[in-house]
Write a protein that holds these residues in place. Structure first.
Motif, mmCIF file in Angstrom:
data_model
loop_
_atom_site.group_PDB
_atom_site.id
_atom_site.type_symbol
_atom_site.label_atom_id
_atom_site.label_comp_id
_atom_site.label_asym_id
_atom_site.label_seq_id
_atom_site.Cartn_x
_atom_site.Cartn_y
_atom_site.Cartn_z
ATOM 1 N N GLN A 16 0.827 -1.210 0.000
ATOM 2 C CA GLN A 16 0.000 0.000 0.000
ATOM 3 C C GLN A 16 0.862 1.260 0.000
ATOM 4 O O GLN A 16 0.578 2.235 -0.705
ATOM 5 N N ASP A 19 2.359 1.628 -3.417
ATOM 6 C CA ASP A 19 1.315 2.034 -4.345
ATOM 7 C C ASP A 19 0.987 3.517 -4.204
ATOM 8 O O ASP A 19 0.933 4.261 -5.194
ATOM 9 N N ALA A 20 0.768 3.957 -2.965
ATOM 10 C CA ALA A 20 0.407 5.363 -2.718
ATOM 11 C C ALA A 20 1.513 6.309 -3.171
ATOM 12 O O ALA A 20 1.246 7.368 -3.759
ATOM 13 N N ASP A 23 1.827 6.643 -6.957
ATOM 14 C CA ASP A 23 0.821 7.600 -7.416
ATOM 15 C C ASP A 23 1.274 9.035 -7.166
ATOM 16 O O ASP A 23 1.177 9.900 -8.042
ATOM 17 N N TYR A 64 0.690 -4.121 -6.237
ATOM 18 C CA TYR A 64 0.611 -2.871 -5.470
ATOM 19 C C TYR A 64 -0.792 -2.278 -5.583
ATOM 20 O O TYR A 64 -1.386 -1.844 -4.596
ATOM 21 N N LYS A 65 -1.305 -2.247 -6.793
ATOM 22 C CA LYS A 65 -2.641 -1.683 -7.014
ATOM 23 C C LYS A 65 -3.719 -2.498 -6.310
ATOM 24 O O LYS A 65 -4.670 -1.944 -5.751
ATOM 25 N N ARG A 68 -4.520 -1.801 -2.586
ATOM 26 C CA ARG A 68 -4.979 -0.442 -2.290
ATOM 27 C C ARG A 68 -6.102 -0.397 -1.275
ATOM 28 O O ARG A 68 -6.109 0.441 -0.384
ATOM 29 N N ASN A 69 -7.082 -1.291 -1.363
ATOM 30 C CA ASN A 69 -8.254 -1.221 -0.494
ATOM 31 C C ASN A 69 -8.360 -2.386 0.485
ATOM 32 O O ASN A 69 -9.406 -2.589 1.103
ATOM 33 N N ASP A 73 -7.467 2.995 4.940
ATOM 34 C CA ASP A 73 -6.608 4.158 5.190
ATOM 35 C C ASP A 73 -7.413 5.178 5.984
ATOM 36 O O ASP A 73 -8.270 5.868 5.438
ATOM 37 N N LYS A 76 -7.050 9.210 5.013
ATOM 38 C CA LYS A 76 -7.362 9.679 3.670
ATOM 39 C C LYS A 76 -7.987 11.080 3.710
ATOM 40 O O LYS A 76 -8.842 11.363 4.542
#
Length: 351
Positions: A16, A19-20, A23, A64-65, A68-69, A73, A76
């Motif tokens: 995560q 991934d973050a 982005d 990684y994507k 994400r969920n 988080d 956020k």
């Protein structure tokens, strides 16, 4: 290569994080890329930054994507009040460069064990961005200076006065955006101290501050540029010392001087003397018609100089002269602010 033999909670959190930050890094890079493209028109930087985005995109793995969920988080959408202070292109460049650098550092650290190749890529790009940030900031500063040169028709050259700072602030209040600090006497220490004070004044009024002749004083006071005469240091050497963020103006009074100045990359030219002037005693005026011939195909900003006063500006305007440089008219005025306002109106054809 990614080591994905385990998918425990710690791995998911790390995925995560990667991934973050991939982005974040790509978003920040897109901001820098668009400024290089639309704000500066610098294809070289557009290509470099776009390439970084593509490299990170190729390494933004599906694992990684997908993470994400998987773990919520709870932070956020958090914002910081400093975000509203990004009200200039320079602040946007700096904040997004920092965003990219920080994101890449996080990627570098957290991918070290899971994906050594990505960690190495993040490190290499991060160091590239340090240099690109400085280059984009320098280019932005130069672009702003060039715009001021093109958009403003009155260039004021100082004379040595006891109340010089007061005079300069008065004409800055009036709307003058270009000040050249000219000094021929006094110690370097005193001149530098005065230069720094004038620089601060010009910065407050978003105006250009240019030093006459002295590159050392220009560098020490962080001036926006320098003006050089034909007997001063050559332009190419001056550019090496000043870098490309500063503007360089050249005095010229013949075709050869103008041609050489353009070839060497000057940002503007001072052409004259137009009329007889006490500032350049013994120097023969080159006259209106000669200057018209010299400048008929000149696209680089140029300022007519020498003996120009408020009572002959309209005559110059009728002959196609758009920009003028003044010394004594404002430096010796009893009301420099009002005088400057009237000259600016004359130059803009206001009544």
């Amino acid at each position: 290569m990614l080591n994905s033999n385990t998918t425990n909670a710690e791995d998911l959190r790390i995925y995560q994080i990667i991934d973050a930050n991939l982005d974040r890094a790509r978003e920040g890079l897109r901001v820098l890329e668009d400024w290089a493209r639309f704000g500066l028109g610098k294809e070289k930087y557009v290509k470099r930054i776009k390439n970084f985005r593509q490299i990170l995109g190729r390494n933004h793995l599906e694992i990684y994507k997908q993470s994400r969920n998987l773990i919520a988080d709870k932070c956020k959408g958090l914002n910081h009040r400093e975000q509203i202070n990004r009200n200039t292109s320079e602040k946007i460049i700096s904040s997004n460069s920092g965003r990219v650098q920080e994101a890449l550092r996080v990627i570098e650290e957290f991918s070290r064990l899971h994906n050594h190749e990505l960690s190495k890529i993040a490190s290499e790009i991060r160091y590239e961005i340090y240099t690109i940030e400085i280059d984009l900031l320098s280019l932005s500063k130069r672009k702003n200076s060039e715009e001021i040169l093109r958009e403003n028709d009155l260039y004021v050259i100082t004379d040595q006065k006891d109340n010089l700072l007061e005079i300069i602030e008065e004409i800055l209040i009036a709307g003058v955006r270009i000040i050249q600090y000219r000094f021929k006497t006094g110690t370097d220490k005193d001149n530098l101290q005065e230069a720094i004070k004038i620089k601060n004044l010009c910065k407050r009024y978003d105006s250009l501050f240019i030093i006459n002749d002295r590159i050392d004083i220009a560098l020490a006071s962080n001036a926006d540029g320098i003006h050089l005469g034909q007997d001063d240091l050559d332009l190419i050497t001056a550019r090496k010392l000043l870098g490309f963020s500063k503007i360089i103006g050249i005095s010229a009074n013949n075709e050869s001087d103008i041609s050489n100045a353009l070839k060497d990359g000057c940002d503007y030219i001072g052409i004259g003397p137009v009329f007889e002037t006490a500032t350049k005693k013994g120097k023969k005026p080159i006259g209106i018609e000669k200057i018209k011939t010299l400048t008929k195909d000149l696209d680089t900003p140029w300022f007519a100089i020498g003996g120009i006063k408020s009572n002959n500006i309209s005559y110059l305007r009728r002959n196609g002269f758009q920009k003028v440089a003044l010394v004594s008219q404002l430096m010796n005025s009893e009301d420099p602010k009002e005088e400057a306002i009237m000259i600016l109106k004359e130059l803009s054809h206001e009544n």
